[in-house]
Structure formats: C-alpha cells, structure tokens
Write an enzyme that holds these catalytic residues in place. Structure first.
Site, PDB file in Angstrom:
ATOM      1  N   GLN A 123       9.162   2.603  -8.376  1.00  0.00           N
ATOM      2  CA  GLN A 123       7.729   2.371  -8.454  1.00  0.00           C
ATOM      3  C   GLN A 123       6.994   3.641  -8.852  1.00  0.00           C
ATOM      4  OE1 GLN A 123       6.040   1.697  -4.645  1.00  0.00           O
ATOM      5  NE2 GLN A 123       4.049   1.004  -5.390  1.00  0.00           N
ATOM      6  N   GLY A 124       6.190   3.570  -9.908  1.00  0.00           N
ATOM      7  CA  GLY A 124       5.447   4.749 -10.373  1.00  0.00           C
ATOM      8  C   GLY A 124       3.951   4.534 -10.256  1.00  0.00           C
ATOM      9  N   SER A 126       1.765   6.320  -7.324  1.00  0.00           N
ATOM     10  CA  SER A 126       1.102   7.526  -6.799  1.00  0.00           C
ATOM     11  C   SER A 126       1.246   8.712  -7.739  1.00  0.00           C
ATOM     12  CB  SER A 126       1.729   7.937  -5.462  1.00  0.00           C
ATOM     13  OG  SER A 126       1.297   7.091  -4.449  1.00  0.00           O
ATOM     14  N   GLU A 241       4.468  -5.307  -0.722  1.00  0.00           N
ATOM     15  CA  GLU A 241       5.073  -4.213   0.029  1.00  0.00           C
ATOM     16  C   GLU A 241       4.726  -4.345   1.507  1.00  0.00           C
ATOM     17  OE1 GLU A 241       3.514  -0.372  -0.968  1.00  0.00           O
ATOM     18  OE2 GLU A 241       5.136   0.703   0.056  1.00  0.00           O
ATOM     19  N   GLU A 366      -6.184   6.150   7.995  1.00  0.00           N
ATOM     20  CA  GLU A 366      -7.627   6.245   7.724  1.00  0.00           C
ATOM     21  C   GLU A 366      -8.057   5.174   6.718  1.00  0.00           C
ATOM     22  OE1 GLU A 366      -5.517   8.775   7.711  1.00  0.00           O
ATOM     23  OE2 GLU A 366      -6.219  10.113   9.302  1.00  0.00           O
TER      24      GLU A 366
END
Lengths: 383, 364, 383, 364
Positions: A123-124, A126, A241, A366
């Site tokens: 997975q690309g 971030s 996910e 957060e």
C-alpha cells in the site's frame, strides 16, 4: 438479543476449527525470508480449501461469508495461533477495493493471484509530509500518452520488497482542491524506478519500508475508479482496513491478557506472586473488563452493520480503545517484571515498545477522536 | 529561603551542559549506543575525569571535591538531557557507598582512585529473582571471617564490564567490594531495554570480597542520593523530550496548520511542562534535603524517585505520540529518551515501590 | 539553594505565629450574617495590629512584606485556621489594582477603608455569555455628562450583598475591537439600579451572586486607569488573584490531606482500616507527593519572581495542578467512605461537590493549558 | 448471534422513553427531588404500576410478567436517562430477592401484591459500619426459631419510608422480611449525596421478621440482577449527560466559535461516547447472561457494575467541565445527574470492589 451463535454460524465455526486443527502448519521458521515463504505456502493451503478471502463474494473466488462469519474466522484463526496469510493487504484491502471500484477486466486480472498469494500487494498511501492529513500527499503522476510517470516518496509500506502490486495514490491534477486531483493506481513494483528501503522501528525490527519513486511508469489501464477519483477509492481501502482488523485485534488482546495473567502468577515479588498483589490484581481486572468491552462493542457494531448497512457509533471506537488497552497491558507487563523490566528478557519488551505505535498507526487516536466528535456527535469541525 | 541554584551551582550546570552538548551530539550518542562495546570510550571518560566529576561526591579527605547532592543532581540532569552514555552514574553509586563507609579501610583504599577517575566502580544490587525492593538481597557470604567469598548472581548491573571494582549488596544490608578479575567472577552482557546504558549479569562463584562496614543510616543515605540522581536524570530526559515535542509541534504542518495549534497536541505539551517542572522541584528538594535536612531526606528522595520516574515516562511517551510515525522510527532519536525514561522508572525501586515508602514515612 | 528561612523571615513568622496564637478569635459562629460580622471584626483586629494588607506598600497602610513573607503569612494564617479577612477581594485584588493603576486621589479615598473592612469590595467581571472569553463582555456603559450609565448582567460575584464597591469592567466603546473599548470602574453598590440575586451552587450553598444592572450610575471620576484602558487594568486584578491565592491553596490541600489520612485510619473496612488497604495507601501516597510538588513549585516560583521580577514557567501551573489534586483528593474521600459515601454524613460530601468547580473558577484548566502552551512553550495560537 | 434488542424489547424501550419524557420533565424532577417528601407521588406510582413494571421480574406464577433481566435493564436505562425519582428500583430489588425464594411461602405471599404494584418493597443491606461488600452483614436474628426478631441498624436504605415491607440482609447471607409498622422498626430520613433518591436509616429493635429461604445461587443472582439494573441506570445517566454536554458544546460560543470546535471540549465528548457505549455493551451482555448463561453471569455482572459505575461518574464529571460555571449552578439540571452517577458508583459495591470480584472470577 441472542449472543449465542446460530446453528449456521456454529457449523461455520466447527468446520473451520476442525480444518485448522488438521492443517495447522506449526510454528513459523526463523528468518524473514523463510517466514515469508512459510506464510505464502500457508495461504496457498488456505486458498485451496476455500479459506482465503472468506469475505469476498463467491463469484470472485471468495466464500461470501456474513460479517459474523468473518468475525468468527478472525477469532478462530487468532485463537488457533495459525500464521497470518501472507498477502494480508491484498486480501483485506486491495481485493475488496478492486471488487468495489475496479472494472470487470481488472477483477479478472488481479483477484485470483491475490487469493493464491502469487502476487503480493502493498500500500502506497502515506508520505513523510502527509501523515494524518493524507489528502495533502505530494507524489505526482503526469500522463505521457498511455502511461503515467510517477515521482515521489511513500512511507510505512509493509511487504514492499515482496510485493508485485502497490495500491498507489498520487496527485494527477496539482491545480485541483486537495481531495480532488488524486488518482488510485495499481503500480507494478518490478521496475528500477521503484526503490525500497527498510525502515527500522524503535523495536529494532524493520516491519515497514520507505518507497522512493523516480519516474516510475504505470499504464493508464491500471487506474482504479477513474482519473481524479482517488480519494473515495482510497477511503474504501482504509475502511476495509479498519473493519477487517478490528476483530483480530480484540482477540489478540484477550490472548495477550491471558499470557500476562500467567506471567503475574509466575513472577515472584516480595515473597508472593505478582498476581496476589492488590494493585496488580486491580489493574489486571480492569484490563480484563476493558478487553471484554472491546469484544462486546465489536459484536454490537457487527449487529448494527448487518441490520443497518453501516456501523453504529460503537464501531468508530474499537481501534482507539484497542490502542489504549494494549498500551496499558504492555506497560503493566513491565511493572510486573520489576527490575527484570530493565532487561530484554522476554517478548514483553518488544510488545511494550511495539504498542507505542498503536495510537498512531491506521489513524492516530487524535484523528479518531476528531472523527467521533464530528461524525458521531455532530460537533462542529475545527479545520 | 531561596529555591534556586547558587552561582557556583549554575556554573557547574553551564559547564556540564556545554561540555555534553559538544561531546555527545546525537550521532555520537547513537554510535556509542549501537556500536561501542562498553558504550563509551576511554577518551570520553578521561574528559569527564578532567572535569572532576568522578570525585564530585568523594570527600576532600579522600581526594575528591566533597560537593553536595545538589551539585550531583545538577550534573545528572544535564547528563539526562544529553542522554550521554557514560558509566558516570554507576561510578557515583559505588563512590556514594564507599563514602558511606566513613572510616572504613577498604573505602579509604579505593576512594582516592575513584576521585581521580582512575578506578571506576559500579553497584550490583538485584539478585536474579529479586522483587521490587532496590536493596533486598539473599546473598550471604561464605569463606572465613575477615575473608568472605560470594556466590550468586546479580542482574542488570550497569557498566560492570568496564568497572575496576563492584560494590555488591548482600543479605541484611551488608555490602562487599569485589575487584574486576577476582576469581570466580563472570560478567556477561545482557540485552537491555535501554541501549544507552550497558547492563550485565554478574555471577560470583566463591569470589573473594571485602566487606564494607556501613552504618545503616549512611547506607540508606547513599541509596537515597543514588535514586535522587536517577530522578534528576529523568528530569533531564523529560526536559529534552518536551523540547523535541514542542519544536516538532511548531514545525510539523497538518491540515494547513502547525500541529501545535491543535489542543490535542498543545495540551499534552502543557502537561509535559507540568510534570517536568514538578519533577525538577521535588528532585532539587530531595537533593537539598540530603545535603541539609537528613530527617526529611528519606521521604523527599522517595517522592523524587517516584514522581520523576513517572514524569520521565509519561513525558517521553507523550512526546512520541506528538511526533507520530516519525517518532516510532529507529532513525529518530526520541526512542533513546523513551527507553531511558522507562528504564529509570524501574531501576532502584519502581514508582509504586517508592510510593509505598512515602506512605510509610508520611504516616499514611 | 537554601530552603530554610532567613533569620529575618523566621522573625516575621515567629512574630505572626505568636500574634495569631494570642488573638485567634476562635470558631466562626453559625449563620451567614453572624459569620460575616465575625470576619469583619477579625479584619479590624488584623488591621489594628498591622496584619491586613501585608503585601501592600507601607505608604498605603500595608506592611511592605516580601513575596516570601507573604507566602509565610498565607501559610501561617491557614495553618492556624484563623478566619479569612472579610474583605478578601479588596485586599487581594481591588487595593493592589488601585495602587497600580489608580490616581493619588483614588488611593487616598479607597485604600484605608479596604484595610479596615469598612468598605467591602466585590468583582464584576464575568458575564453569563462571557466565561473564559472575558473580553467578549457585553455590559454597556454610556456617558451622560459627568456620569456613566451602566446596563448589563454580571455573575459569580462573591460578597455582592455586603459590598460597597464593585470592580466593574464594562464596554464603553462598542465599535472598538473587543479587547479595547473596555473601561474599569469602581461602582457604588448602594443604588436601586443594582440588583443582587444569590446563585446557588451544586453544593446547595449560595457562595456567589448574579448582579443585574439597569442604568446604574457611576461618576466619571471612578474610572481606574483611564477610559478604554479597562483590559490591562482587569488583567492586573486577575494576576493578583492568582498570585495571592496560590499559597493559601497549596496549604489548604496539605491540611485537607492530613484530615483525609486521619479519615482513612479511622474508617474500618473489611476488618482493617482503610489506610491499610494497598490501593487506598497508594493513592494517598500519590496525593501526598503531588501536594508536596504543589508546595515546592510554589516556592520555586516565588524565588523566580523575586529574582527576575516575573514568575517562572512553574508559576503558571499552580492553579491547574491544585484543581487536579483537590479533585482527586475529595474523590478518594468518597471511595474511603464506602457505602457511607451515599450519605451526606460529613463535610467531605460538600468538599467533593465544591471541588468540581476548582477546574472552572479563576480560569478553567483548558484555558490555563492554552496559556502554558502559548506563553511558556511558545506553541502557535489556535484562535 | 444478534447483539440487539428484539422488537418486543424495543417496544418496551420506546414506551418507557416516551412515558418518562412526558411525566418526568426537568421541572418535575426538581420538584420531586426538592419538595416531595417521599420523592414521588402515589399517582406517579400508579401510572408506573399500570405499565406493569412492578411485575416485570415477577414470575407469571406469582402474577407478574415474568420478563427477563434484559427487559429490566431496558427500562432501567430509560429511568436513568430521565433521572426519574421513583421507588421502582428499590421495589425491583425486593422483588428479585423474593423471586429468588422460589417456593418459599413468604415469597408466595408477598409477590402477587408486588406484581400489581400494590405492595412496595425495598432492600436494606448495609450495617451502619459496613465495609465495601454489598452483602456482608453482622446482623444475627434473635427470638425463637420460626419467629425471628431483628435488632440493629441499616443505613442508606432507599425509599424505606414509602415501602410496605423491607427485605433485610443478615449474617451468613440470611435474608428476612420486615413489614412496615412492625414493632421496634424506626425509619429516619437521612440527607443523601443524590437528592433524587430518598435514603433512610432503618433501625430495628427486636423487630419481628420472617426469614426467606434463599438458595445461595438464587440469592447471588438476585444481587447480580440488581447491580446490573443499577449499571443500566448509570448508562442512561451517562447518555443524558453526554447529550447535554454535546448540545451545549454546539451552542455555547467562546472566542468567536462554538466551544465544541475546540479539541479540549470535543475530545472529552468523544471519550464520553467511548465510555457510555462500552458501559451499554457490557451491561446488556450482563443482562443477557443473567437470562441465558448463568455460568458467566457472575463475572459479567461484576464487570458491568464496575465499568458502568466508573463511566457514569466520569461522563457526568466531564459534562460538568464542558458546561463550565453554568454547570456548577444548582439551577442547571446537570448536577442531579452527576450526583446520581456518583451515588451509583458506590451503591452495592463500588467499582473497585467489583473489580476484585472480576479478578477472582476471571482467574487473575
């Protein structure tokens, strides 16, 4: 209200349990490569028996399992301490995304090799500069005829060095607002323009990688969901996910807590066992309760999703609460160890350090609180 | 009433800060932690010795500077801030116990070498199956009177392989000095939570030792000084982690703003200040009490170790959360601080153990 | 570094201690009115002996005490359980504000009656709509010749029904930016246009009042610090509030903790005393440590202020930390009480409920954290 | 597997919610709490009886509805949400203990009246100097066999002055029924933390009583059902406080924005949701286990009481902080919720006591 399994669910569980009993491949061998091949071979075994992609529709090679059955699947596999299927990202995220947003040709091309573990996915999403603010990603793709030329940097990419396909989100229109102008590609990892660098974590292990893309090439046909439509497609991937992982997580916590209780009983402190100490005992009880709350929330969330098609409010809480519980649990492990906590004498040191990432990976606590406040409670957005 | 360092103490603080900042830059810290077998170099130790630190707590009669625990914690906070890998604290621990020996002849023999940095010591306290007590040991010497021998295993002994002698705790509060190279002594490196402080397993097999004659009061004070120094180190660690977090929060942009503009980041940073300053106040107080108010120093030292131990951990853990993913990478320096902070929380009695002492001493 | 008192400080303490021993008026009588008169008479006694306004300069009738001496004063008065001086707001806030910002005429007119408790003062800052956001206050003052006519509502006003003077901040220029256009008045409470309504709290007591102003009149001469300059003058008042109260608070916590330890020893639970229970014991020890940290921070802050003229970073933390400690302390009191916690069987129920306001009154904990983040740590402002 | 209410249960929930919203508006709650001597009116009780609630847990054989604990917690959560002052829970407690009597003849005599609401009961458990245990009592009956008399004092007995009979716990888990007006029975009102539930001190002086024959298992289940109902009430209280806080956070403006836009407000609100939903899940689970899985119900009920007790308190306390000054005024309704939540945390074993049970039962 009925918290027992239906006869059908029970049959599913019994069949799986029996199959796992019979086919469990034993302990994973030492070494990264050996471990990888072991898990690839395990996935092939799963696939041949129809136990890979249980949540996928039958027409695409899956089992078409209900949500409860998927939960049972995750619980049973975890309880049996069976190895993870090697192509975890393809099964949990890539496949479902292609099923939801891909063309029929793409489904034919990509799905079967995911199930069989012939083609590993990574997975690309971030990037170093865009963590929680995913839509601010900078990796750029420019169209040259029938190809896109991609340059940029990705991070937190698991399995990159084994992967054939990368779910890559890149910016195809720099002038569009940040949530638009993104496109979701399937990038062939097998090209020199893609460099993989392992990224060690504070545990000392390198579970993740950085990806450096220098004019990597992607055929136009490898776009999923249409040019400029990458954001909603990526959200599909992320929702899969969180949903898929939640069940494994709560069961992992229960197993870990059992091990910690055992550690407390077997650790001698000041003449008694740590488990007899009132404060340790109180903290263990609190963790027991919280791990049960985690499990019960997860099941309540499933019921809600099955009835209403969308998760209920309690569904947004699992990942966040799990991080809290797992961090508290691993900290208690060190407190139980006493002076031995100074040493890396058992696996708990690793778990303790690894748990620091729980409140960051897959959505920081957060950000999850923001989401709950805004989407569930309807509080005004700050940004 | 003046709750501030004297000019002399400030000078020590400044010197220490500048010295450590120049010599223990992040790359060097990393190199020492990961590559240097003993975690420090002879040259670095020599430089520390030239500053006179090994003799800081050694009385002038034994060739030391005869300074107080306040001076020790001033240096120790800077060492924590720099996270300098050095056997200094192990050596100070040994020096404190030897000094506690008063007129003891073994102490008189070892201390002059300690004062100059020529002879380095460490302290071995925890039996392999020890509980939380920092001083309880079941080790009973064998051999003849006047020529005791020790048999047993001590764990988590800092810098043992680099020590010229080891002060070993035994049953009933007895303490012994064992020389490096003594027969039956085996020192084995162990992997530690905190890679910036080398820990060893020390096994003794009929190893000749010399007993230190320690008055209980003096022994107690030595351990209190040591735990207060450890608390000061945690204050420095917390201070540095807080600075790293606030700097990062000012720079890192997400959603079009520096993340420090969000209360989800800024309020935890404010909490870091609360805990770091509180830890500093109580640690300075404990140090001062050890120097000037022996009656309250037991309670003060227990409070300092407990509060600063927790603060160090909570501040570094919160700092990692502020950093997000980058803080979880090995290539970022923050994790070294986090690991030291957590190790300090456990060393020489964890926070809860010291709270129990506070309860006893405060008359709960 | 020297945490013992200097000979001079010791002399100050001994003199005060001796005087308090001799003049302590005993327990306060029952009833609000009787209590008020008792405290007024006590302040007269203090004043006659030169113990009212110890921090005020000698030229204005004070004692010109150093910061340390003020701290000693607060500690000793609290320790002796002497009654509070009745004119607490005049002494701690009104007087110092007049000294700092008033004209010489104002100083001559107002200061002496504050010290002697002839004229009681109250504070009219907060409004229902402007809590933490004080500068958004809406009470309006319009000039009519030599008088200002004031209309609006104030809240959280202690002593309003006894007060002669109210420190009133009102908006005199509605077109100016919100921090400008405010003016600080001394309003005579003795007029029909000022209505006082007691405001009961969750404890059942009415410690505070609401003020309703309907065209109340204030002579122009009663402005302190100049027209339109009300914000900085009000800040002076608030800074004096926090600085003066901090010492009393930390000592009150220590006294309360002593009482709680006694309660724990005398409460029997399951055959032993609550103080022997490991968890109660651990929580008491933690509170003991935190109350000591509060005290030590306060002294460190004093030293910093004396040396540098301004409080150090630790000075911003006292009020916030005190609220945390006092809330934890009063919650523990209920936990110690067991089923008796259901009853209002002793003063702890009141204290427990009263403590809920600690994190709100005199600056909410959220606002104090903002201040620390922005002013001490230099983090960017959000608003 | 279906973690959701049935249609019938939803209907009960809806009816209860609508009934309570109409009858127990905030003004009425306040009037009952502050002015009505017994905290409720006969008319209100009659309306509740018409809904059949007093017979909810009474078996059909005794004239009740014979519903389960899931149905009870559904009603009880709504009662907490409305914070309706009513002797319903005291009465349910008595009914549960009587039902636990099984074939007991006293139970058979009292239950039909309980089922219709004509005869109201309450439960007296805590001796004046009781510890944390919800059931431990030192009360030993006097009198002759078959005609026991009770002498002693019970505290914090809810709604005692309005009860027709009181179920009194004694030593060794024995339970007795005492009628209102029995000789030697004195009932005195006591000021309570929570003004929405009347508490009394009940003193007995050679007061005639009838012993209930309770199997230990059945007795245990009755208390578990009662604490689970109390947990459900805390869930309702927390839900309401959360709604009040989020509504206020949307409306209240400070610094030019609704305060709910600040993470210092919005994140605590999110935390309220986490704890309220968690408390709801575990309470429903405990109720279901009491109905269907007796083996796990002990553990489940202890978890529910502990978690929901804490959640109720934490949520209401955080809601007060969100409200700021206005939440601290008596004229705002929030404090009634806060006081009920805190009282519930302590009633029938506080959270820590139930965690200790969890530790025992979960094999810690």
């Amino acid at each position: 209200m009925d918290l027992t399994l239906s006869p059908q669910e029970e049959a599913f569980r019994d069949e799986l349990r029996g199959w796992l009993d019979e086919h469990h491949p034993g302990a994973e061998p030492e070494g990264d490569e050996a471990g990888f091949e072991f898990r690839r071979s395990w996935q092939k075994t799963l696939h041949q028996a129809g136990w890979a992609g249980v949540s996928w529709p039958k027409e695409y090679g899956g089992r078409g399992a209900s949500l409860i059955e998927q939960a049972i699947y995750n619980e049973e596999v975890t309880r049996a301490k069976a190895p993870a299927a090697v192509n975890v990202l393809g099964l949990a995220m890539g496949g479902p995304t292609v099923i939801a947003h891909g063309s029929e040709e793409q489904r034919k091309r990509y799905l079967e090799p995911i199930l069989s573990a012939e083609e590993i996915w990574c997975q690309g999403f971030s990037e170093p500069e865009s963590g929680s603010d995913l839509a601010s990603l900078k990796t750029k793709a420019e169209r040259h005829g029938d190809e896109w030329v991609v340059t940029g940097q990705k991070v937190w990419t698991t399995l990159a060095h084994h992967a054939k396909w990368c779910m890559l989100v890149a910016r195809t229109d720099p002038d569009a607002p940040k949530h638009q102008g993104l496109t979701y590609f399937l990038m062939d990892m097998d090209q020199d323009a893609v460099q993989v660098r392992p990224l060690a974590q504070i545990t000392g292990e390198a579970e993740f990688n950085e990806l450096f893309l220098e004019e990597a090439r992607i055929p136009h046909a490898n776009i999923v969901g249409g040019e400029g439509n990458g954001w909603p497609v990526a959200i599909t991937t992320l929702m899969h996910e969180r949903a898929t992982l939640a069940f494994g997580l709560q069961i992992q916590v229960k197993i870990a807590l059992g091990e910690l209780m055992e550690k407390a009983r077997s650790t001698t402190v000041n003449g008694g066992s740590a488990a007899e100490d009132e404060i340790i005992r109180d903290r263990l009880a609190q963790l027991y309760i919280e791990s049960e709350v985690l499990r019960l929330n997860a099941y309540r969330g499933l019921t809600h999703t099955m009835k209403h098609g969308v998760p209920g409010p309690e569904g947004s809480l699992g990942k966040w609460q799990w991080a809290d519980v797992n961090q508290a649990l691993t900290e208690l492990a060190l407190d139980i160890a006493g002076p031995q906590a100074l040493l890396r004498s058992d696996d708990w040191t690793y778990r303790f350090l690894r748990a620091r990432a729980n409140s960051i990976e897959g959505g920081t606590t957060e950000i999850l609180k923001n989401i709950v406040a805004e989407r569930v409670l309807g509080l005004p957005r700050l940004r | 009433m003046n709750f501030d360092l004297t000019d002399d103490q400030r000078a020590i603080q400044r010197t220490a800060g500048e010295f450590l900042a120049a010599r223990y830059k992040p790359e060097e810290l990393r190199r020492l932690a990961l590559e240097e077998e003993r975690g420090f170099t002879d040259e670095q130790w020599k430089a520390i010795a030239e500053l006179g630190w090994p003799g800081l707590v050694v009385s002038e009669a034994h060739g030391g500077l005869g300074l107080g625990i306040v001076e020790l914690v001033v240096v120790q906070e800077q060492l924590g801030y720099a996270l300098a890998p050095t056997p200094f604290l192990s050596d100070v621990g040994a020096a404190l116990l030897l000094e506690a020996g008063g007129e003891d002849e073994t102490a008189a023999e070892y201390l002059p070498g300690v004062a100059t940095g020529e002879r380095r010591g460490t302290v071995a306290v925890w039996d392999a199956d020890a509980g939380w007590s920092p001083t309880h040991s079941a080790l009973v010497p064998g051999g003849e009177d006047g020529q005791p021998t020790l048999t047993g295993t001590k764990v988590a002994v800092a810098d043992a392989a680099a020590a010229d002698f080891i002060v070993v705790s035994g049953a009933d509060g007895r303490h012994f000095v064992v020389d490096a190279g003594a027969s039956g002594l085996e020192i084995e490196a162990t992997e530690a939570l905190d890679p910036t402080r080398r820990l060893y397993s020390v096994s003794l097999s009929e190893t000749p030792a010399r007993e230190l004659s320690l008055a209980p009061e003096a022994r107690r004070r030595a351990y209190e000084a040591l735990t207060t120094a450890l608390a000061a180190e945690s204050v420095g660690v917390a201070q540095r982690a807080m600075e790293m977090a606030t700097e990062y929060a000012k720079e890192r942009q997400q959603f079009g703003r520096p993340i420090g503009a969000y209360q989800a980041i800024s309020h935890p940073c404010a909490q870091m200040l609360l805990e770091t300053e509180g830890a500093r106040s109580v640690t300075l107080y404990a140090a001062w009490a050890l120097d000037h108010e022996p009656d309250t120093s037991q309670l003060a030292a227990a409070m300092a170790k407990s509060y600063a131990g927790e603060a160090g951990w909570r501040v570094t853990a919160a700092a990692l959360q502020v950093h997000g993913g980058i803080g979880f990478t090995f290539e970022h320096d923050l994790h070294f601080f986090l690991k030291r902070a957590r190790a300090n929380l456990h060393a020489f009695g964890d926070s809860r153990w010291h709270r129990r002492r506070v309860a006893d001493l405060a008359g709960v």
